[in-house]
Design an enzyme around this catalytic site. Structure first.
Site, PDB file in Angstrom:
ATOM      1  N   CYS A 137       0.828  -0.963   0.132  1.00  0.00           N
ATOM      2  CA  CYS A 137      -0.039   0.174   0.093  1.00  0.00           C
ATOM      3  C   CYS A 137       0.454   1.354  -0.292  1.00  0.00           C
ATOM      4  O   CYS A 137       0.515   2.206  -0.377  1.00  0.00           O
ATOM      5  CB  CYS A 137      -1.197   0.178   0.900  1.00  0.00           C
ATOM      6  N   HIS A 147      -2.521  -5.126   7.274  1.00  0.00           N
ATOM      7  CA  HIS A 147      -2.619  -5.827   5.420  1.00  0.00           C
ATOM      8  C   HIS A 147      -3.613  -7.216   5.767  1.00  0.00           C
ATOM      9  O   HIS A 147      -3.330  -7.722   6.983  1.00  0.00           O
ATOM     10  CB  HIS A 147      -1.636  -5.767   4.984  1.00  0.00           C
ATOM     11  N   CYS A 148      -4.686  -6.411   5.272  1.00  0.00           N
ATOM     12  CA  CYS A 148      -5.111  -7.858   4.747  1.00  0.00           C
ATOM     13  C   CYS A 148      -5.518  -8.588   3.822  1.00  0.00           C
ATOM     14  O   CYS A 148      -5.706  -7.676   2.320  1.00  0.00           O
ATOM     15  CB  CYS A 148      -6.425  -7.477   5.120  1.00  0.00           C
ATOM     16  N   CYS A 151      -8.844  -8.516   1.377  1.00  0.00           N
ATOM     17  CA  CYS A 151      -9.167  -7.705   1.279  1.00  0.00           C
ATOM     18  C   CYS A 151      -7.965  -6.095   0.380  1.00  0.00           C
ATOM     19  O   CYS A 151      -8.351  -5.816  -0.833  1.00  0.00           O
ATOM     20  CB  CYS A 151      -9.489  -6.355   2.192  1.00  0.00           C
ATOM     21  N   CYS A 154      -4.685  -2.175   3.973  1.00  0.00           N
ATOM     22  CA  CYS A 154      -4.504  -1.755   5.352  1.00  0.00           C
ATOM     23  C   CYS A 154      -6.406  -1.695   5.944  1.00  0.00           C
ATOM     24  O   CYS A 154      -6.498  -0.113   5.187  1.00  0.00           O
ATOM     25  CB  CYS A 154      -3.286  -1.192   4.907  1.00  0.00           C
ATOM     26  N   HIS A 161      -9.695 -11.281   8.781  1.00  0.00           N
ATOM     27  CA  HIS A 161     -11.288 -10.830   7.715  1.00  0.00           C
ATOM     28  C   HIS A 161     -11.750 -12.374   8.508  1.00  0.00           C
ATOM     29  O   HIS A 161     -11.710 -13.826   8.831  1.00  0.00           O
ATOM     30  CB  HIS A 161     -10.229 -11.753   6.300  1.00  0.00           C
ATOM     31  N   CYS A 162     -13.002 -12.532   8.608  1.00  0.00           N
ATOM     32  CA  CYS A 162     -14.287 -13.088   8.472  1.00  0.00           C
ATOM     33  C   CYS A 162     -15.305 -13.820   7.692  1.00  0.00           C
ATOM     34  O   CYS A 162     -15.277 -12.824   6.392  1.00  0.00           O
ATOM     35  CB  CYS A 162     -15.420 -12.837   9.924  1.00  0.00           C
ATOM     36  N   CYS A 168     -13.285  -7.345   6.473  1.00  0.00           N
ATOM     37  CA  CYS A 168     -12.518  -7.261   6.859  1.00  0.00           C
ATOM     38  C   CYS A 168     -12.915  -6.790   8.750  1.00  0.00           C
ATOM     39  O   CYS A 168     -13.613  -5.848   7.971  1.00  0.00           O
ATOM     40  CB  CYS A 168     -11.571  -6.425   7.176  1.00  0.00           C
TER      41      CYS A 168
END
Length: 340
Positions: A137, A147-148, A151, A154, A161-162, A168
Site C-alpha cells: 500500500c 494489511h489484509c 481485501c 491496510c 478477516h471473517c 474484514c
C-alpha cells in the site's frame, strides 16, 4: 498471436477473479438460508401451527421478532460496513515515493521512511524494532493497523478477516461483529428454550403433525449446535475486549520502542469497553457507530506500567536495546522492516 494470447490470459484472470468473489459470498449465503428457514420454522410451523394458546403465540412472536431484528441488523452492519483504511497523511507523497524508489542505498531509504514516521503518531514497531511500513500500500502503518491479504488493503485496528461476513473485522465494524455474536447467541438460546417443550411433545408422540414435527425437531438441533459454537467464539472476544486486544495482537503482542508488550493498550476493563462501545451506554446494545477515536491512534498505558510486563518476559531482545534510554527511539526507528 501474442496479442490474442495476452487477451486470453486477461479474460481467464478476470473469470477466476469473478469466481473467487462469488465463492467468497457462499458462507454468507449459507447463513442467510439457515436464518430464513429458522424464521419460517419458528413463526409458521411452531407459533402459527403448533401453538394453540393465543397469549403464548403473541408473547413468543413479539420477543422473537425483537431478537430477530437486532440479530439481522447487527449481521447486516458487520457485512456491509467497509473496513477503514489509513488516511492520506500516512501515505507517501509523490515526491517521497519517487525519492524512495530511486534511492538504492538502504540507509538512505531508512532515513526517508524515518522522516515520514516522525511526523505521525506512530508508536508500535516491527518485531525487529523497525517502523511498520506496508510495501504493497506504500504507507506507514498506524498503530494496530495491518494489511489484509484478502481485501488487499491496510485496515485500521484489524482484528481478522471473517469469511462468515465476507468482510474484514476492524475499527469500523468490530462493535457490530460483537453485537452480531451476542444477538446470535440470544437468538439461538431463545429458540432452543421455547421450542424444547414442543420438541418433547413431538418426540413422545403427544403431538402428531408430521410436517411441523420435522421443522420443530430440526430447529432445536440447529439452535443448540450454533449456540455451543458461538458461545466459545463470543466468550473469546469478550476476553479480548476486556484486555483491549485484537485477535492478531493476542497471537503476536504489539511491539513498542522498548519491545513487545501484550498489555500496551490495556486501560482497564471499563475504559477498554468504552474504546469499542463508546461512552454513551444507551448506544452499547445498538448496531450504530459509537466507538471512540478515529482508528489511527489509541491511548496507551503510561511508560512505567508498559515496561514492567516487558521486563518480566523472556523475549529475545538485545540487552543494549532494553537498557537504552527513552531518547534512543529515533535510532530504533531507522531500522525499517517492510511488511505486507
Amino acid at each position: 498471436m501474442a496479442d490474442a494470447a495476452r487477451r486470453g490470459k486477461m479474460a481467464l484472470s478476470r473469470g477466476l477473479r469473478c469466481c473467487q468473489l462469488a465463492f467468497a459470498w457462499l458462507p454468507v449465503l449459507i447463513i442467510a438460508l439457515v436464518v430464513l428457514w429458522s424464521y419460517y420454522a419458528y413463526v409458521c410451523e411452531l407459533c402459527l401451527v403448533t401453538l394453540s394458546n393465543p397469549v403464548e403465540k403473541v408473547a413468543y412472536l413479539t420477543i422473537f421478532h425483537v431478537l430477530f431484528v437486532l440479530f439481522v441488523w447487527a449481521y447486516w452492519k458487520s457485512i456491509f460496513t467497509p473496513p477503514v483504511q489509513p488516511g492520506k497523511e500516512y501515505r507517501m507523497s509523490y515526491a517521497d515515493k519517487e525519492r524512495y524508489e530511486n534511492e538504492e542505498r538502504p540507509e538512505v531509504q531508512r532515513q526517508i521512511l524515518a522522516e515520514i514516521a516522525r511526523k505521525l503518531p506512530v508508536y508500535t514497531r516491527t518485531g525487529s524494532g523497525g517502523v511498520r511500513f506496508c510495501d504493497t500500500c506504500q504507507l506507514i502503518k498506524p498503530d494496530r493497523c495491518h494489511h489484509c491479504s484478502v481485501c488487499a488493503v491496510c485496515v485500521l485496528k484489524m482484528d481478522h478477516h471473517c469469511p462468515w461476513v465476507n468482510n474484514c473485522i476492524g475499527f469500523s465494524n468490530y462493535k457490530f461483529f460483537l453485537l452480531f455474536l451476542a444477538y446470535s447467541l440470544l437468538y439461538c438460546l431463545y429458540i432452543a428454550a421455547t421450542v424444547f417443550k414442543y420438541f418433547v411433545k413431538y418426540w413422545t408422540g403427544e403431538l402428531t403433525n408430521g410436517r411441523s414435527k420435522f421443522h420443530v425437531l430440526f430447529l432445536l438441533f440447529v439452535a443448540v449446535m450454533f449456540f455451543v459454537s458461538l458461545m466459545f467464539l463470543f466468550g473469546y472476544h469478550c476476553w479480548l475486549v476486556s484486555r483491549n486486544r485484537s485477535t492478531l495482537e493476542a497471537f503476536s503482542a504489539p511491539v513498542f520502542q522498548n519491545g513487545p508488550d501484550k498489555n500496551g493498550f490495556n486501560l482497564g476493563v471499563v475504559k477498554n469497553l468504552q474504546q469499542v462501545f463508546g461512552e454513551e451506554k444507551k448506544l452499547w446494545l445498538l448496531p450504530v457507530a459509537s466507538s471512540q477515536g478515529d482508528g489511527h491512534s489509541f491511548p496507551m498505558r503510561i511508560l512505567c506500567e508498559a515496561q514492567n510486563p516487558l521486563l518480566a518476559n523472556e523475549e529475545q531482545w538485545e540487552d543494549d536495546e532494553i537498557d537504552e534510554p527513552h531518547g534512543s527511539g529515533e535510532a530504533l526507528s531507522l531500522a525499517i522492516e517492510r511488511e505486507t
